[in-house]
Every structure is written in structure tokens, then in C-alpha cells.
Design an enzyme around this catalytic site. Structure first.
Site, short mmCIF file in Angstrom:
data_model
loop_
_atom_site.label_atom_id
_atom_site.label_comp_id
_atom_site.label_asym_id
_atom_site.label_seq_id
_atom_site.Cartn_x
_atom_site.Cartn_y
_atom_site.Cartn_z
N LYS A 46 -34.49 53.72 -2.02
CA LYS A 46 -34.80 53.61 -3.45
C LYS A 46 -35.29 52.22 -3.83
CE LYS A 46 -32.93 57.69 -4.72
NZ LYS A 46 -33.73 58.78 -5.30
N CYS A 442 11.20 76.11 -6.24
CA CYS A 442 10.95 75.02 -5.28
C CYS A 442 11.49 75.35 -3.90
CB CYS A 442 11.60 73.72 -5.77
SG CYS A 442 10.99 73.18 -7.37
MG MG Z 1 -34.46 61.85 -5.95
#
Ligand code: MG
Ligand code: 3NM
Length: 516
Positions: A46, A442
Site C-alpha cells: 500500500k 456447574c
Molecule cells: Mg484493496
């Protein structure tokens, strides 16, 4: 490579940030991972400029071509075209699928990220080759994801894809690593459609030895989780309640002869009672709330009970640690979501636990089971409260929850309901006095844990055996002349749990007459 012949088993998605890649060379890391057995690579970057994207992608493509696996590019159809690699992966905010298809052609592999049934249906209709289904678990690698859908949300999407009738492959993504991968594949799987693989970033790219990490992950992908291995191998499951009732005494007897461990991480109120019940039923109890101890205890072929009756933040961390240790070993774990619907904190604790590992059995009253299923119910205390469901609705609820979690669910009440998602039974044993003493639910969890310890191959049978042992003992105790009310009922119950355990070593005819 035709898009239909792709192996999605272990899909490596790259990350070039310092936090994950460090100062290593991405291509070298990917090369190592591919040598370790990665079956598909997505170049996801990115941050880099276009020129760097293209040159890195070309180097990556040389590596993947050598190993005859596809290389896809995240987001950037232009980069894929420039490199001539096998396809792209696009998110919901990227170029739309029809446009990408027009640019890349029919033979390109195009994958789409989906987080909901609607997105999945649309991507199928638009002709995606595969879907990246997520986010499975919260992950530091991608923080701005659309939502954490877990195995339950993934299963819903798989069902929706199957219902479209289209042959679209799927991988799960988000927070998948060596300790979660087998459970992700096992629990997400829908009877109509399984995941084809998992997409992984940090567990390979950030690993000290990416080749070994990939190798280990691939072998985990190819094998069932330890907690499911025995039950999956078991082909002779009892199918009708009559057969289960006949088999139950064998399980009870085995607890008496093998004295398995019941490791309880339980609440302050019932620790003593649970330990006494474990002994009476024939087991060996340990009350150990410190999570670190589980790595030793899980090796003793016993079972773990996680009872969140007096949950604290530290307790929750300890439960998760122990759950992980037992899951790795294949040791059975019972969840008792005590008071799960009483507070927001407990509802969140239930969610945290379900995401943290696999529970072989979930046992609770109506309010608790509804809460685990995801309904918002207001429980007053930890007691069972008034029922709002018909018997049919109860049976449906336990069946659906068991199918969703791929485990066994026990819902206690005047009539108890037990299901493994395929077989669902109602059991009418028990006594009203059980509702007048604390911890009766329990210690049923503790009883079931002991049956599971000796019967890993049929967890439903184990749950039914535990339920019957416990409730028949309660009936016998309540019938005793010396029992005048809740106070005298408790010691009588412990006596009769012990007596039932002893008497099942003889003939079992009385048992069949008692079971309802
Ligand atoms: Mg993307
Ligand atoms: N997509 P890790 S989660 C790239 O949910 C990506 O769509 C996600 O990284 C989604 O394997 C994610 O390190 C990151 O958890 C997955």
C-alpha cells in the site's frame, strides 16, 4: 494456469511495512515461503510508488513462475497488466469486478474481499474466481477492517455462496496463524461448502524462518485439529437415543476404572462442591485457575472445565491460555457460560472465549445458551430464570448452536436438550431440588468433563452419559427418606453420584428403566 485449477490451501499475502517485513528483502522472504509450500502469492503493497510496485512484482513473478504458482496483485490492475502475472485481488473500495474482468480477460484470476452475505452474493454473480472472507479475528496487520466475523459469520457466508450454485473458491483471512488455522478450517466449514484455504500475512512474513513457518502451516492446513481427530475418525456413531442409553453405562464405568483428571477453572462458589462431585463420579479433580498450569495438565488425558461464574479480566486471560493448551493437545474442554446474559461484561467474555479457542461441549441453562447463540437476554442472577421457549424452539436452538460451533451443546432445564448439530435429544431425568441448590449446573459440567475424558470419539455420547449419571443420581437422592430439602439433598446427591458410578459396574437393566 486456468483459474479453476488454483490451489488455495496456503495463500501468502505480502506486507512491506517495517512492522512486519522488518529490514529484510521482500522477494527473499517470499522465495523462502514459496519453498516452504505456499500455494499462491498476493503482492500487497500500500506504500510503494508505481515504478517500485512494477519492479518488485516482476521479481516476485520470477519466483512464483519457477514454482508454478500464481502471483496476484492487490488492488492494482495496471500493475498486474504491466507484469503479466496471473491476476488481481480487489477490495470493496477498489476497481469494480466487471471492469477488472474487462481489462484482464477471462483467464485472469480475480479475487474479491467480502465481509457479508450480500457482498459475497454480488461477487459470485459478478464472476469472482475466489473470495477472501474476513475478517476472521482482529489483527494488527490491518486495523481498518469492516468487521470481525469469526467462524460463525464465515460459515453463513459459505452457505450463501453454496446457495448461489456457483463454483467460487474461498479463503479466510485475518489473524490466522499456527494456533488458529486448524480451528478456522474446522469450525467455519458448512456441510454444503468448506473453505479452500487460508490467507496469511504476518504468520509467514514476520516469522523468523518464513520457509519453516510456511511448511508448518501447510501441514496444519492438511490435517484435522487434534480435538476433532478422534471424533472424525469415528464412523460408528450411535444414531438413536436407545443406542446412546445402552452405551452410556460403559462410559460411566470407564470413568470409575480410569480415574481421569477433571481440571476445573471454576467460580469461587462451587470449587469445593465440584471437587467432591468429580471424586464421587470417579474422577480425579484439580482446581487450577492459573492458566500457565494448563500446559502440564493438558498432557494427562483429562478434560478442562471453564466456568465463568466469577469472571475477572485476569481470569479471562487465564481461561484463554488454558483453552489454547488443551486445544493443541486435543484435550476436551467444557464451557459453562455461567450468568452469560447477566451483564455486558459477561456477554463480552462469552464472545472473547468463543474466539479464543474450541469448546467440545457448551453447557448452560436457557438464558446462557441463548446468550452464547448471540441473543441479548437479560438474566437476573446466575440461576436459570423463566423459560420463554417452546420445546421445539429449545431443540432448534441447541441444534443450531452445535452446528454453528461444530461441537456439542447441552441446555439444562426441566427437560434437557442435547445436540451435536445432527442428533438432538430431549432428556427428562432430574429433580426439582437441583434448582434449589447452588452449583448444580456447574458440577454437571464437571461430570460431563470426566465422560469426555474417556470418550473423545463420541462427544455427544459423553454428554448424554454425564447428564444421565448426574440426573438419575439426583432423582435417587431426592427420593431418599433422609432428604428433607435442599440442605440434606446436597450430601445425598454426592452419595448417589458415587453409588451410580459403583452400580453401573454390575447389570445395566435398572439404568434403562430409569432413563427418560
Ligand atoms: Mg484493496
Ligand atoms: N485483509 P494477518 S485482514 C490483508 O479482513 C487483510 O479483508 C483482511 O493479516 C480483511 O494474517 C488482512 O497478519 C490482514 O492477520 C491479515
Amino acid at each position: 494456469m486456468a483459474p479453476t485449477n488454483v490451489d488455495y490451501s496456503l495463500y501468502l499475502v505480502t506486507d512491506s511495512t517495517a512492522a512486519i517485513l522488518g529490514d529484510r528483502d521482500l522477494v527473499e522472504v517470499v522465495q523462502a515461503a514459496v519453498e516452504g509450500g505456499v500455494t499462491l502469492v498476493q503482492y500487497r503493497d500500500k506504500v510503494s510508488d508505481t515504478a517500485v510496485l512494477v519492479s518488485t512484482a516482476k521479481r516476485l513473478h520470477a519466483v512464483t513462475q519457477k514454482h508454478k504458482i500464481p502471483l496476484l496483485i492487490n488492488d492494482r490492475v495496471d500493475v498486474a497488466l504491466a507484469v503479466g502475472c496471473e491476476g488481481v485481488h480487489i477490495g470493496q473500495d477498489d476497481l469494480d469486478l466487471p471492469s477488472a474482468r474487462k481489462l484482464l480477460g477471462r483467464d485472469a484470476i480475480i479475487g474479491v474481499t467480502v465481509s457479508s452475505v450480500e457482498e459475497a452474493q454480488k461477487a459470485c454473480k459478478d464472476g469472482a474466481d475466489y473470495l477472501g472472507v474476513g475478517t476472521m479475528f482482529a489483527t494488527a496487520t490491518k486495523r481498518n477492517t469492516k468487521g470481525i466475523i469469526g467462524t460463525a459469520g464465515t460459515k453463513k457466508i459459505l452457505q450463501a455462496i453454496a446457495d448461489t450454485g456457483r463454483d467460487v473458491r474461498t479463503v479466510s483471512i485475518g489473524g490466522i496463524n499456527a494456533s488458529t488455522v486448524q480451528r478456522v478450517l474446522f469450525q467455519s466449514s458448512h456441510p454444503k461448502k468448506k473453505l479452500d484455504g487460508v490467507a496469511i500475512v504476518s504468520a509467514v512474513i514476520a516469522a523468523r524462518d518464513p520457509k519453516q513457518a510456511a511448511k508448518d502451516l501447510l501441514s496444519l492446513v492438511k490435517s484435522p485439529p487434534p480435538f476433532a481427530a478422534a471424533s472424525l475418525a469415528n464412523t460408528q456413531k450411535a444414531t438413536d437415543i436407545g443406542t446412546l442409553l445402552e452405551k452410556a453405562p460403559t462410559i460411566i464405568r470407564e470413568v470409575g476404572s480410569k480415574t481421569p483428571l477433571s481440571h476445573n477453572m471454576t467460580n469461587l462458589v462451587v470449587q469445593n462442591f465440584a471437587a467432591n462431585v468429580a471424586l464421587a463420579v470417579g474422577g480425579s479433580p484439580i482446581m487450577a485457575n492459573y492458566g500457565e498450569e494448563a500446559s502440564d495438565l493438558c498432557k494427562l488425558r483429562g478434560a478442562l472445565v471453564i466456568n465463568m461464574g466469577t469472571v475477572t479480566p485476569e481470569g479471562l486471560q487465564n481461561y484463554a491460555l488454558a483453552l489454547k493448551a488443551y486445544n493443541i493437545e486435543g484435550g476436551p474442554v467444557v464451557l459453562d457460560p455461567v450468568g452469560g446474559g447477566a451483564t455486558a461484561i459477561r456477554r463480552a467474555a462469552v464472545k472473547t472465549l468463543l474466539a479464543a479457542g474450541y469448546f467440545d461441549v457448551i453447557k448452560g441453562n436457557e438464558g446462557e445458551i441463548k446468550t452464547v447463540f448471540g441473543a441479548v437476554v437479560q438474566q437476573k442472577g446466575v440461576d436459570s430464570g423463566a423459560s420463554t421457549l417452546s420445546d421445539l424452539e429449545k431443540a432448534t436452538l441447541v441444534r443450531d448452536l452445535a452446528a454453528r460451533e461444530r461441537n456439542v451443546v447441552v441446555m439444562t432445564g426441566a427437560t434437557d436438550f442435547v445436540s451435536d448439530g445432527l442428533r438432538t435429544y430431549a432428556i427428562k431425568n432430574g429433580h426439582e431440588l437441583l434448582g434449589r441448590i447452588t452449583g448444580s449446573g456447574c458440577v454437571l459440567g464437571t461430570t460431563i468433563s470426566l465422560m469426555l475424558a474417556v470418550c473423545r470419539e463420541d462427544k455427544l455420547l459423553a454428554a448424554v452419559a454425564g447428564l444421565l449419571h448426574y440426573e438419575i443420581a439426583a432423582e435417587i437422592a431426592a427420593e431418599r427418606e433422609d432428604v428433607k430439602g435442599p440442605g440434606t439433598f446436597v450430601p445425598a446427591l454426592i452419595d448417589e453420584l458415587y453409588n451410580v458410578q459403583k452400580s453401573t459396574s454390575g447389570g445395566d437393566i435398572w439404568w434403562l428403566k430409569r432413563a427418560k
